[in-house]
Structure formats: C-alpha cells, structure tokens
Design an enzyme around this catalytic site. Structure first.
Site, PDB file in Angstrom:
ATOM      1  N   ALA A  56     -40.533  -1.263  25.120  1.00 45.48           N
ATOM      2  CA  ALA A  56     -41.348  -0.828  26.262  1.00 45.48           C
ATOM      3  C   ALA A  56     -41.835  -1.980  27.133  1.00 45.48           C
ATOM      4  O   ALA A  56     -42.691  -1.794  27.994  1.00 45.48           O
ATOM      5  CB  ALA A  56     -42.535  -0.002  25.774  1.00 45.48           C
ATOM      6  N   ARG A  73     -40.057  -3.438  29.345  1.00 50.14           N
ATOM      7  CA  ARG A  73     -39.449  -3.324  30.681  1.00 50.14           C
ATOM      8  C   ARG A  73     -38.579  -2.078  30.751  1.00 50.14           C
ATOM      9  O   ARG A  73     -38.412  -1.371  29.755  1.00 50.14           O
ATOM     10  CB  ARG A  73     -38.647  -4.573  31.024  1.00 50.14           C
ATOM     11  CG  ARG A  73     -37.586  -4.940  29.999  1.00 50.14           C
ATOM     12  CD  ARG A  73     -37.069  -6.350  30.260  1.00 50.14           C
ATOM     13  NE  ARG A  73     -36.237  -6.863  29.200  1.00 50.14           N
ATOM     14  CZ  ARG A  73     -34.907  -6.741  29.156  1.00 50.14           C
ATOM     15  NH1 ARG A  73     -34.279  -6.120  30.117  1.00 50.14           N
ATOM     16  NH2 ARG A  73     -34.223  -7.238  28.150  1.00 50.14           N
ATOM     17  N   ASP A  88     -39.348  -6.088  15.626  1.00 49.74           N
ATOM     18  CA  ASP A  88     -37.907  -5.854  15.739  1.00 49.74           C
ATOM     19  C   ASP A  88     -37.636  -4.501  15.097  1.00 49.74           C
ATOM     20  O   ASP A  88     -37.852  -4.326  13.889  1.00 49.74           O
ATOM     21  CB  ASP A  88     -37.164  -6.976  14.998  1.00 49.74           C
ATOM     22  CG  ASP A  88     -35.646  -6.794  15.039  1.00 49.74           C
ATOM     23  OD1 ASP A  88     -35.176  -5.692  15.364  1.00 49.74           O
ATOM     24  OD2 ASP A  88     -34.939  -7.769  14.724  1.00 49.74           O
ATOM     25  N   TYR A 125     -21.542   1.003  21.265  1.00 52.11           N
ATOM     26  CA  TYR A 125     -22.681   1.678  21.926  1.00 52.11           C
ATOM     27  C   TYR A 125     -22.460   3.193  21.976  1.00 52.11           C
ATOM     28  O   TYR A 125     -23.380   3.976  21.717  1.00 52.11           O
ATOM     29  CB  TYR A 125     -22.809   1.092  23.325  1.00 52.11           C
ATOM     30  CG  TYR A 125     -23.978   1.544  24.158  1.00 52.11           C
ATOM     31  CD1 TYR A 125     -25.255   1.009  23.955  1.00 52.11           C
ATOM     32  CD2 TYR A 125     -23.817   2.467  25.190  1.00 52.11           C
ATOM     33  CE1 TYR A 125     -26.324   1.391  24.758  1.00 52.11           C
ATOM     34  CE2 TYR A 125     -24.883   2.850  25.998  1.00 52.11           C
ATOM     35  CZ  TYR A 125     -26.130   2.311  25.776  1.00 52.11           C
ATOM     36  OH  TYR A 125     -27.189   2.679  26.564  1.00 52.11           O
ATOM     37  N   ALA A 184     -23.077   4.609  18.560  1.00 50.83           N
ATOM     38  CA  ALA A 184     -24.511   4.639  18.250  1.00 50.83           C
ATOM     39  C   ALA A 184     -25.214   5.755  19.020  1.00 50.83           C
ATOM     40  O   ALA A 184     -26.048   6.484  18.463  1.00 50.83           O
ATOM     41  CB  ALA A 184     -25.147   3.286  18.585  1.00 50.83           C
ATOM     42  N   LYS A 185     -24.872   5.896  20.298  1.00 45.97           N
ATOM     43  CA  LYS A 185     -25.559   6.909  21.122  1.00 45.97           C
ATOM     44  C   LYS A 185     -25.151   8.320  20.724  1.00 45.97           C
ATOM     45  O   LYS A 185     -25.955   9.262  20.816  1.00 45.97           O
ATOM     46  CB  LYS A 185     -25.292   6.645  22.604  1.00 45.97           C
ATOM     47  CG  LYS A 185     -25.958   5.373  23.147  1.00 45.97           C
ATOM     48  CD  LYS A 185     -27.436   5.305  22.814  1.00 45.97           C
ATOM     49  CE  LYS A 185     -28.223   4.334  23.680  1.00 45.97           C
ATOM     50  NZ  LYS A 185     -29.625   4.192  23.260  1.00 45.97           N
TER      51      LYS A 185
HETATM   52  P1  NAP Z   1     -33.548  -2.853  29.004  1.00 47.51           P
HETATM   53  O1  NAP Z   1     -34.074  -3.002  30.379  1.00 47.51           O
HETATM   54  O2  NAP Z   1     -32.523  -3.819  28.510  1.00 47.51           O
HETATM   55  O3  NAP Z   1     -34.783  -2.809  27.987  1.00 47.51           O
HETATM   56  C1  NAP Z   1     -34.578  -2.683  26.606  1.00 47.51           C
HETATM   57  C2  NAP Z   1     -35.784  -3.221  25.883  1.00 47.51           C
HETATM   58  O4  NAP Z   1     -35.548  -3.080  24.447  1.00 47.51           O
HETATM   59  C3  NAP Z   1     -36.029  -4.714  26.152  1.00 47.51           C
HETATM   60  O5  NAP Z   1     -37.377  -4.957  26.437  1.00 47.51           O
HETATM   61  C4  NAP Z   1     -35.594  -5.363  24.846  1.00 47.51           C
HETATM   62  O6  NAP Z   1     -36.290  -6.545  24.530  1.00 47.51           O
HETATM   63  C5  NAP Z   1     -35.962  -4.288  23.836  1.00 47.51           C
HETATM   64  N1  NAP Z   1     -35.289  -4.507  22.563  1.00 47.51           N
HETATM   65  C6  NAP Z   1     -34.016  -4.891  22.344  1.00 47.51           C
HETATM   66  N2  NAP Z   1     -33.780  -5.046  21.048  1.00 47.51           N
HETATM   67  C7  NAP Z   1     -34.933  -4.763  20.405  1.00 47.51           C
HETATM   68  C8  NAP Z   1     -35.333  -4.755  19.049  1.00 47.51           C
HETATM   69  N3  NAP Z   1     -34.465  -5.077  18.059  1.00 47.51           N
HETATM   70  N4  NAP Z   1     -36.609  -4.414  18.739  1.00 47.51           N
HETATM   71  C9  NAP Z   1     -37.488  -4.119  19.718  1.00 47.51           C
HETATM   72  N5  NAP Z   1     -37.173  -4.095  21.026  1.00 47.51           N
HETATM   73  C10 NAP Z   1     -35.902  -4.433  21.377  1.00 47.51           C
HETATM   74  O7  NAP Z   1     -32.874  -1.419  28.783  1.00 47.51           O
HETATM   75  P2  NAP Z   1     -33.083  -0.023  29.547  1.00 47.51           P
HETATM   76  O8  NAP Z   1     -32.029   0.080  30.576  1.00 47.51           O
HETATM   77  O9  NAP Z   1     -34.507   0.181  29.913  1.00 47.51           O
HETATM   78  O10 NAP Z   1     -32.656   0.979  28.373  1.00 47.51           O
HETATM   79  C11 NAP Z   1     -33.602   1.611  27.523  1.00 47.51           C
HETATM   80  C12 NAP Z   1     -32.869   2.594  26.620  1.00 47.51           C
HETATM   81  O11 NAP Z   1     -32.163   3.532  27.423  1.00 47.51           O
HETATM   82  C13 NAP Z   1     -31.820   1.934  25.720  1.00 47.51           C
HETATM   83  O12 NAP Z   1     -31.773   2.587  24.474  1.00 47.51           O
HETATM   84  C14 NAP Z   1     -30.539   2.162  26.481  1.00 47.51           C
HETATM   85  O13 NAP Z   1     -29.424   2.131  25.619  1.00 47.51           O
HETATM   86  C15 NAP Z   1     -30.801   3.536  27.067  1.00 47.51           C
HETATM   87  N6  NAP Z   1     -29.985   3.831  28.255  1.00 47.51           N
HETATM   88  C16 NAP Z   1     -30.070   3.079  29.397  1.00 47.51           C
HETATM   89  C17 NAP Z   1     -29.286   3.410  30.509  1.00 47.51           C
HETATM   90  C18 NAP Z   1     -29.322   2.634  31.800  1.00 47.51           C
HETATM   91  O14 NAP Z   1     -28.521   2.949  32.710  1.00 47.51           O
HETATM   92  N7  NAP Z   1     -30.173   1.654  31.976  1.00 47.51           N
HETATM   93  C19 NAP Z   1     -28.412   4.509  30.437  1.00 47.51           C
HETATM   94  C20 NAP Z   1     -28.349   5.240  29.265  1.00 47.51           C
HETATM   95  C21 NAP Z   1     -29.145   4.904  28.179  1.00 47.51           C
HETATM   96  P3  NAP Z   1     -35.690  -7.994  24.949  1.00 47.51           P
HETATM   97  O15 NAP Z   1     -35.903  -8.085  26.413  1.00 47.51           O
HETATM   98  O16 NAP Z   1     -36.498  -8.975  24.159  1.00 47.51           O
HETATM   99  O17 NAP Z   1     -34.237  -7.986  24.563  1.00 47.51           O
END
Ligand code: NAP
Length: 254
Positions: free
Chosen positions: A15, A17, A64, A155, A158-159
């Site tokens: 959370a 970002r 983590d 990915y 997993a999804k």
């Molecule tokens: P993002 O901007 O990359 O943010 C992901 C956050 O998760 C980051 O703050 C990251 O921290 C944190 N994280 C990563 N590994 C972690 C761990 N082991 N423990 C705790 N926190 C961890 O991604 P997002 O685009 O907001 O995506 C959020 C979710 O939606 C994800 O599950 C993604 O797969 C899913 N999603 C996104 C999209 C899209 O288009 N953006 C589409 C479909 C699904 P760090 O910065 O330290 O790495």
C-alpha cells in the site's frame, strides 16, 4: 458505512503506492482504520500522511508478505495498535516477466512467493480475527493476465491461482460471515505498468495509447477504479457477494 456499523480495521498490503495506496486511502475515507503494509515501513509514510491529512486513521507497517514470521508479527502489531483486523486486501505484487525459455527459477519463485504465498500467509493469519468477529472481508488482486499473457507464465499462473484460492476461502469461511472475492484489473496506470513499458523499450505514452486502443471504455484504468471496486466488496452491504472475480478492465476481457 451505516451509523450503527463498528469501525473496521483493514490491512492493505503493498500500500505504499499504486493500487494499494489508492485502496488504503479509499478504505480510510470509508471510515476504516487502515494498516498500510509494504516491504519498507518508511515507504508507507506518504500513504499514511495522506490518510491522516484527510482525517483518517492509519498505521505504517513494514513486512515482506512472503515471510511467515514477518506476516504474523505484522498482524499482531496491527491488532495491538489498531484493533483486530477484519478486512484484508491482498494487493502486494511484483513482476518478473520473461518468455518461458528465458524465465529463471528465481523469476518463477519470486512471483509465486509474493502473490500466492503472500495472500495465503496473510489470509491465514487474519482469518482467526474474522472468525472471532463473525464477520470478515478478503479481497485479493488478480489480473486480466490470469487469462494468459505473453511473457507472464509466472504472473498469469499466480493470478489464476489467486482466483482458485479466493473461491476456496469463500466456501470454507462463508459460515463465519466472511466473504472472499478477487478483483482482476486490466491496464491501470501505476509504476508497475511503467516498468513493463520500460522493459519492452516502449515510451510510456505510446504504451498507454496502444493499451487504450483495446479498451472498450476508451481510457486507461486508474488506481481509484480498482479502489472503488474493493470499497464495495469490503462494505457491510456486500455480504452476499462471495467467491467472485470482478474484472476492472473497462470491458469484458483483456
Ligand atoms: P506497484 O505500483 O508496483 O505497487 C506494488 C507494491 O507492492 C509496491 O509498493 C511494492 O513495494 C509492494 N511489494 C512488492 N513485493 C512485496 C512484498 N514481498 N511484501 C510487501 N510488499 C511488497 O503495483 P500496482 O500496479 O499498484 O499493483 C498492485 C496489485 O495489482 C498487484 O498485485 C498487481 O499484480 C495487481 N495488478 C496491477 C495491474 C496494473 O495494471 N497496474 C493490473 C492487474 C493487476 P516495493 O516498491 O518496495 O517493491
């Protein structure tokens, strides 16, 4: 939230970002106390400050999601400092995209660990509080990639796995007043999509334009689009919606 409803304590992972930040802010605006969980506790400060500035309650927690000890410690801390959590959003995520023949063991394991093991560990740690309360809401972030996407064997698996996980939690936990649902976003503008554009060597504006051309509503998704959907699924009124996958993709499929 209705006036008679208790203040709920929510945990949103990843959370600091993106979608997780927008979701944490929305749930706080809905009246919940929100634990903002991310790898680095310091990185949660922006989200927590935004919630405080808006008059809400939030706590930064570094953990983590793939580490069982860190997850249990985080849930204990949330319980001690905010109260027993009864809302969980499994949002933390990473990409390690590569075509199958180039995908390393570590690419595979890392993605499975963060998305699948992370959702498992947090759900297992939080469910006892939900069972005690006779009420709970679990939402896990899936993706349109669950339907298959080039370069994302890890990915996508997993999804898709999170969808089966969600349906099973819905069956097991329903009798305790707990619902479990998945939200499957399409193209959402965040650091994650920016990283994908960079990896394939395409300017982000061009990358977004190409994606939008395939989206029926004619625009890219925003983190708030996902947050609004999660807000509904964790609401008091959503208690008869469980085991579902809601695609938030501006159309019926990727
Ligand atoms: P993002 O901007 O990359 O943010 C992901 C956050 O998760 C980051 O703050 C990251 O921290 C944190 N994280 C990563 N590994 C972690 C761990 N082991 N423990 C705790 N926190 C961890 O991604 P997002 O685009 O907001 O995506 C959020 C979710 O939606 C994800 O599950 C993604 O797969 C899913 N999603 C996104 C999209 C899209 O288009 N953006 C589409 C479909 C699904 P760090 O910065 O330290 O790495």
């Amino acid at each position: 939230m209705s006036q008679s409803a208790p203040t709920r304590v929510a945990i949103v992972t990843g959370a600091a970002r993106g979608i997780g930040e927008a979701t944490a802010r929305q749930l706080a605006a809905d009246g919940m106390s929100v634990a903002v969980v991310d790898l680095d506790e310091g990185a949660c400060a922006n989200t927590v400050t935004a919630i405080h500035d808006a008059g809400g309650t939030a706590l930064a927690v570094g953990a983590d999601v793939s580490d069982p000890i860190q997850v249990n410690t985080a849930v204990d801390r949330v319980t001690a400092e905010l109260g027993a959590p009864t809302v969980l959003v499994n949002n933390a995520g990473v990409l390690r995209d590569n075509l199958l023949f180039k995908m390393t063991d570590d690419d595979w394991e890392t993605v499975m660990a963060v998305h699948l093991r992370g959702a498992f560990l947090f759900s297992r740690a939080v469910q006892k509080h939900m069972v005690d309360a006779g009420w709970g809401r679990i939402v896990s972030l899936s993706s349109t990639s669950a339907l298959g996407n080039r370069g994302q064997a890890n990915y996508a698996a997993a999804k898709a796995g999170l969808q089966g996980f969600t349906k099973t939690l819905a069956i097991e936990l329903g009798r305790y007043g707990i619902t479990a649902n998945a939200v499957a976003p399409g193209f959402i503008v965040t650091d994650m999509t920016a990283a994908t554009a960079a990896r394939v060597g395409v300017d982000f504006a061009q990358f977004e334009k190409a994606a939008v051309a395939q989206i029926p509503v004619g625009r890219a998704g925003r983190p708030e689009d996902v947050a609004n959907t999660v807000s509904f699924l964790v609401s008091e009124g959503a208690g008869f919606v469980s085991g579902q996958v809601i695609y938030v993709a501006g159309g019926p499929r990727a």
